[in-house]
Design an enzyme around this catalytic site. Sequence first.
Site, PDB file in Angstrom:
ATOM      1  N   GLY A  71     -72.209 -39.765  -5.327  1.00 42.36           N
ATOM      2  CA  GLY A  71     -73.428 -40.006  -4.571  1.00 42.36           C
ATOM      3  C   GLY A  71     -73.167 -40.328  -3.117  1.00 42.36           C
ATOM      4  N   GLU A  75     -61.890 -42.424  18.247  1.00 40.34           N
ATOM      5  CA  GLU A  75     -61.186 -41.656  17.220  1.00 40.34           C
ATOM      6  C   GLU A  75     -61.888 -40.301  17.083  1.00 40.34           C
ATOM      7  OE1 GLU A  75     -59.285 -42.418  12.851  1.00 40.34           O
ATOM      8  OE2 GLU A  75     -61.360 -43.044  13.137  1.00 40.34           O
ATOM      9  N   LYS A  80     -66.431 -44.623  -6.280  1.00 41.73           N
ATOM     10  CA  LYS A  80     -67.347 -43.683  -5.625  1.00 41.73           C
ATOM     11  C   LYS A  80     -66.514 -42.819  -4.677  1.00 41.73           C
ATOM     12  CE  LYS A  80     -69.420 -43.153  -1.888  1.00 41.73           C
ATOM     13  NZ  LYS A  80     -69.478 -41.663  -1.760  1.00 41.73           N
ATOM     14  N   VAL A  98     -74.885 -45.345  -3.143  1.00 40.09           N
ATOM     15  CA  VAL A  98     -73.938 -45.769  -4.175  1.00 40.09           C
ATOM     16  C   VAL A  98     -72.895 -46.720  -3.597  1.00 40.09           C
ATOM     17  CG1 VAL A  98     -72.216 -44.988  -5.841  1.00 40.09           C
ATOM     18  CG2 VAL A  98     -74.295 -43.652  -5.482  1.00 40.09           C
ATOM     19  N   GLY A  99     -72.371 -46.398  -2.412  1.00 40.66           N
ATOM     20  CA  GLY A  99     -71.383 -47.277  -1.797  1.00 40.66           C
ATOM     21  C   GLY A  99     -71.951 -48.649  -1.515  1.00 40.66           C
ATOM     22  N   GLU A 153     -59.246 -49.914   4.959  1.00 40.34           N
ATOM     23  CA  GLU A 153     -58.339 -49.108   5.785  1.00 40.34           C
ATOM     24  C   GLU A 153     -59.242 -48.199   6.594  1.00 40.34           C
ATOM     25  OE1 GLU A 153     -56.859 -46.137   7.300  1.00 40.34           O
ATOM     26  OE2 GLU A 153     -56.279 -45.399   5.313  1.00 40.34           O
ATOM     27  N   CYS A 157     -56.167 -40.763   9.739  1.00 42.85           N
ATOM     28  CA  CYS A 157     -56.492 -41.965  10.515  1.00 42.85           C
ATOM     29  C   CYS A 157     -55.288 -42.494  11.291  1.00 42.85           C
ATOM     30  CB  CYS A 157     -57.039 -43.044   9.586  1.00 42.85           C
ATOM     31  SG  CYS A 157     -56.036 -43.296   8.113  1.00 42.85           S
ATOM     32  N   GLY A 177     -72.880 -42.504   0.352  1.00 41.57           N
ATOM     33  CA  GLY A 177     -72.334 -43.810   0.705  1.00 41.57           C
ATOM     34  C   GLY A 177     -73.395 -44.873   0.916  1.00 41.57           C
ATOM     35  N   PRO A 178     -74.459 -44.589   1.686  1.00 38.93           N
ATOM     36  CA  PRO A 178     -75.476 -45.620   1.925  1.00 38.93           C
ATOM     37  C   PRO A 178     -76.234 -46.046   0.671  1.00 38.93           C
ATOM     38  CG  PRO A 178     -75.587 -43.913   3.612  1.00 38.93           C
ATOM     39  CD  PRO A 178     -74.674 -43.405   2.541  1.00 38.93           C
TER      40      PRO A 178
END
Length: 479
Positions: free
Chosen positions: A201, A378, A170, A206-207, A245, A279, A203-204
């Site tokens: 799609g 961050e 994804k 498909v992930g 990560e 990151c 994240g909430p």
Amino acid sequence: MREYLKFYVNGDWIAPEAPKQMEVINPATEEVCGYISAGSAADVDKAAAAAKRAFVTYSQTTREERIELLQRILAEYQKRFDDIAKAVTEEMGAPASFAQGAQVPSGTVHIKAGIEILKTFKFEEDRGTTRIAKEPIGVCGMITPWNWPISQIALKVVPALAAGCTMVLKPSEEAPFSACIWAEIMDAAGVPAGVFNMINGAGPVVGAAIARHPGIDMVSFTGSTRAGIEVARNAAATVKRVTQELGGKSPNIILEDADFEAAVSAGVRSVMSNSGQSCNAPTRMLVPARKMDEAIVIAKEVAEATTVGDPNGNATIGPVVNKIQWENIQRLIEVGINEGATLVTGGIGRPDGLNKGFYVKPTVFANVKNDMAVAREEIFGPVVSILSYESIDEAVKIGNDTEYGLAAYISGSDMKSIRAVASQLRAGQVSINGSGGDATAPFGGYKLSGNGRETGDYGLHEYLEIKSILGYGLKQAAE
């Protein structure tokens, strides 16, 4: 206008189970530049089933067959190099020169490194009469970010293929175009049906479906710490392996004997690169207290020389990826000002002359205290915070005083002192005097920066299970 309204499953481009389109926004123009389909749990079911079927045969392929496959992928990737670069510029705003010079070449580096590692990797070893076998873990779920979109896909797909795994990817819905080209590359390279599958799609949706799917044996996630925690929660019920990560707030310790101008300049440029959207960016610069004023002068000059503008022009940096990111960066810059940090340059709002697009002023704060938000959160934008220290011990203490632990940086002349500092920093990767670019070095974090490692042979290990076969080396029993 780009349209990728089908998913790549079992070697074919197929329609989603329940068609629903998502807009993709060009961050430089704030206009719709394409559409993808929003996948569902049912689409993930289909992809996971295909990957599970393909695992039966692909897991039994030889080292030589996998090397040949990766070499075909490399050849197809090189053919599509310019197409990928244009997609990356359009979808996430990377300047064309940066897409051509860094974003897309990083994918090439990961594929080549994967091939070389696979050539000599030991999948079996004998200890006395016991054989220890390293076998593919199974079906892998992969959730990749938008900030280095093609690089992160290669970083996960290549070791999984090398290990003998099958997968469901994804990609980020913010930067899906380069991922769709990657799927075309996999198809053109002749990756066996079902080995590689891709569902676009949110994240909430498909992930989350990938993370909790009982037919997926491990999940590799790169993204924010907040999202990584949700992936781990969703995966917990099926006790699958989760590698992450995540975020970072990396210290950049400049020692007293460093080439000060070079070290400060390099540190600021590193944060500005990719519009601050890395990151491992060295966003907390630590300098000797007596050199704070000197650091301010150098950092201001470098930041103000960083041009911002159209990614298809000659600007050093382009926009950040979307409105949500832009607004969060603006909020944190305002917080930094209100907390009393010295605003050296930059600040709130778009750079002069840019009235449209998610552009951020290259910003430097000085006299920052480590309990300020700009030193702890961050920001993920072109914002540098300069802190001071009185002793090396204090520098190490400040460097480690963070919930993150992804990367750290040290500049100086005395290697004995540098190595002593490096040994005390709680970070997964420490760079000395600008050293970098080792595709065999493991990358990953301590603390809230994640679990597991990517790149090199350590990255390959994440896609393997370990089996002990007792008595393997015994001579055959007499009949």
